[in-house]
Design an enzyme around this catalytic site. Structure first.
Site, PDB file in Angstrom:
ATOM      1  N   PHE A  89      -7.624  -3.907   6.852  1.00 49.97           N
ATOM      2  CA  PHE A  89      -7.845  -4.203   5.433  1.00 49.97           C
ATOM      3  C   PHE A  89      -7.906  -5.708   5.187  1.00 49.97           C
ATOM      4  CE2 PHE A  89      -5.991  -5.025   1.185  1.00 49.97           C
ATOM      5  CZ  PHE A  89      -6.917  -4.361   0.397  1.00 49.97           C
ATOM      6  N   ASN A 187       1.278  -3.426  -1.556  1.00 47.47           N
ATOM      7  CA  ASN A 187      -0.081  -3.282  -2.077  1.00 47.47           C
ATOM      8  C   ASN A 187      -0.654  -2.043  -1.389  1.00 47.47           C
ATOM      9  OD1 ASN A 187      -2.678  -3.531  -3.052  1.00 47.47           O
ATOM     10  ND2 ASN A 187      -3.268  -5.085  -1.551  1.00 47.47           N
ATOM     11  N   PRO A 188      -0.375  -0.854  -1.920  1.00 45.57           N
ATOM     12  CA  PRO A 188      -0.732   0.392  -1.241  1.00 45.57           C
ATOM     13  C   PRO A 188      -2.183   0.789  -1.495  1.00 45.57           C
ATOM     14  CG  PRO A 188       0.358   0.893  -3.289  1.00 45.57           C
ATOM     15  CD  PRO A 188       0.304  -0.608  -3.197  1.00 45.57           C
TER      16      PRO A 188
END
Length: 281
Positions: A89, A187-188
């Site tokens: 990510f 920060n899922p």
């Protein structure tokens, strides 16, 4: 040099890439290992055939919507440079505000004590490493379900010389040893099902597990909210980043913590809910 950049920028623009000229500059600066400003200080510089081939290869890949960060293997977060690679990510600037909130809470309520922080879904380790750099008394546990992400995070911790302050663990959310923390930050993944097909092409290159949050985007958030009280000391805090429009839904989820604030991002979107475990909790 200017001609090469202009030609690449035109190609990128025709391919639908935003900020094509800046993108071309950044790619060439990366290939030549020079600051962007040097591209114009030495405008008549001869570029080797090898570097030119590499430059055009990266331009073609960027035109195919491969994120620039994956091409340069670099991403800036909170003023620090991080290593990144495909399959992990890419941190967003919005998350810097989440980090700022953690630092503010530390200064207001914990400094100068040693503070234990849990970073859930650490990715490349940008939150953990930044907190390790910015909070001298921090001791951090960082979790992620992806071994690839953890490998990158460990490398970034070493590069920034904070690996002695961070323990990385592979698990879905919470570590299994029952340790308690002063703060939990995450920060899922929070993209809902209906939004996934409409993500920008660049974003679709990133790992789905780091983006997809279930039907309403709240699956992982629900897990964190429902279990954080067991991992927080009394008076501890949970800080999250959520998606646009999720603040209203958030208030319907089961949670044994007190919601004390929902901070907004620079666009005015309610983005960062902050919870507290009261002293009687």
């Amino acid at each position: 040099m200017r001609t090469i950049i202009a030609e690449a920028a035109f190609f990128l623009k025709q391919s639908g890439i935003e900020q094509p000229y800046k993108t071309a500059e950044l790619i060439l600066a990366y290939v030549l290992n020079e600051p962007v400003v040097n591209l114009y200080l030495y405008d008549n510089r001869i570029i080797s055939a090898k570097d030119l081939r590499l430059f055009y290869r990266f331009v073609r890949e960027r035109a195919a919507f491969i994120p620039l960060q994956y091409l340069t293997k670099r991403v800036c977060f909170y003023g620090y440079d991080f290593f990144i690679k495909k399959g992990v990510f890419i941190p967003r600037p919005e998350t810097e505000i989440l980090v700022e909130e953690v630092i503010t809470l530390y200064k207001d309520y914990f400094s100068p004590r040693v503070v234990k922080i849990l970073d859930i879904g650490t990715g490349i380790g940008n939150i953990s490493v930044t907190l390790g750099k910015e909070i001298e008394g921090s001791r951090i546990t960082a979790t992620d379900v992806s071994q690839k992400a953890l490998d990158v995070a460990v490398l970034n911790a070493r590069l920034h010389k904070v690996d002695g302050k961070i323990m990385f663990k592979r698990c879905r959310c919470f570590p299994k040893d029952g340790e308690k923390f002063h703060m939990i930050v995450s920060n899922p993944p929070y993209i809902p099902t209906d939004d996934m097909p409409f993500l920008p092409e660049e974003v679709k290159q990133e790992p789905v597990k780091a983006l997809y949050g279930g039907r309403y985007g709240l699956d992982v958030i629900r897990n964190i909210m429902g279990n954080s009280d067991r991992f927080l000391v009394k008076g501890g805090y949970l800080l999250l980043e959520i998606g646009q429009g999720q603040a209203r839904l958030l208030k319907t989820l089961a949670c044994n913590l007190k919601l004390i604030a929902i901070k907004k991002d620079l666009a005015g979107i309610e983005r960062y809910p902050i919870f507290k475990r009261d002293d009687y909790g």
